[in-house]
Design an enzyme around this catalytic site. Structure first.
Site, PDB file in Angstrom:
ATOM      1  N   HIS A 173      50.318 -42.655 -91.711  1.00 49.76           N
ATOM      2  CA  HIS A 173      49.572 -42.767 -90.449  1.00 49.76           C
ATOM      3  C   HIS A 173      49.178 -44.219 -90.188  1.00 49.76           C
ATOM      4  CE1 HIS A 173      48.273 -38.410 -91.324  1.00 49.76           C
ATOM      5  NE2 HIS A 173      49.097 -38.354 -90.283  1.00 49.76           N
ATOM      6  N   LYS A 200      44.831 -24.650 -87.813  1.00 47.49           N
ATOM      7  CA  LYS A 200      45.629 -25.172 -88.925  1.00 47.49           C
ATOM      8  C   LYS A 200      44.909 -25.042 -90.267  1.00 47.49           C
ATOM      9  CE  LYS A 200      48.648 -28.553 -86.730  1.00 47.49           C
ATOM     10  NZ  LYS A 200      49.100 -29.954 -86.797  1.00 47.49           N
ATOM     11  N   ARG A 256      59.036 -39.182 -88.931  1.00 48.08           N
ATOM     12  CA  ARG A 256      59.463 -39.552 -90.288  1.00 48.08           C
ATOM     13  C   ARG A 256      60.921 -39.203 -90.505  1.00 48.08           C
ATOM     14  NH1 ARG A 256      54.476 -36.506 -91.736  1.00 48.08           N
ATOM     15  NH2 ARG A 256      55.991 -34.874 -91.490  1.00 48.08           N
ATOM     16  N   SER A 277      50.415 -35.642 -94.620  1.00 49.33           N
ATOM     17  CA  SER A 277      49.153 -35.031 -95.036  1.00 49.33           C
ATOM     18  C   SER A 277      49.413 -33.767 -95.844  1.00 49.33           C
ATOM     19  CB  SER A 277      48.286 -34.704 -93.815  1.00 49.33           C
ATOM     20  OG  SER A 277      47.859 -35.879 -93.182  1.00 49.33           O
TER      21      SER A 277
END
Length: 163
Positions: free
Chosen positions: A27, A51, A100, A138
């Site tokens: 990030h 989430k 990514r 994450s």
């Protein structure tokens, strides 16, 4: 010598949103790249209770603030609305997203189109992290934390200090 009254400058702002559960070096890579393009970058930390984040919204906001404290052009704000509504309320029409791998692309493309369908003025800018940070997510960090593994090299030092 020119009269400066006729010079118009545009102050460019963007939003980089996510749950940041927790904020990672990946990030931070995207944030640094975004600050090279925009005058101000708002890190918008989504509450995202659906989430089921590992860390509370307040802690995730604190982590992001700590990680970016030496970045004067970065501001961290928590939010609990549609991202498009948050951006509109902030007067910002550019959303930053990180990519990514190819697996990120399909989801991010759909989200970009969905945001644009709600507000045609919203533009999404996709940035790639350096190869060094391309695998950092994450999700990976949370899994390592759950199993008491070594994760300190994947998150900013300031986040470790806040944990």
């Amino acid at each position: 010598m020119q009269n400066n009254e006729n010079i118009t400058t545009t102050y460019k702002k963007a939003i980089y949103s996510g749950t940041f559960d927790p904020i990672t070096n990946g990030h931070m890579d995207i944030i640094k790249r975004a600050t090279n393009i925009f005058d101000e970058v708002i890190i918008a930390v989504a509450k995202s209770e659906t989430k089921a984040p590992m860390f509370s919204h307040e802690r995730r906001v604190d982590f992001a603030k700590a990680a970016t404290e030496n970045m004067p052009s970065v501001r961290v704000i928590g939010f609990d609305t549609l991202l498009v509504d948050f951006a509109t309320n902030m007067g910002i029409n550019t959303i930053i997203r990180g990519l990514r791998a190819v697996s990120d692309f399909e989801y991010e493309l759909q989200m970009g189109y969905a945001n644009s369908s709600i507000n045609k003025k919203i533009e999404t800018l996709y940035l790639m992290p350096t190869l060094e940070n391309a695998f950092v997510s994450s999700t990976i960090v949370r899994e390592i934390i759950r199993f008491n593994g070594k994760f300190e090299h994947l998150v900013p030092k300031k986040v470790i200090e806040c944990m």
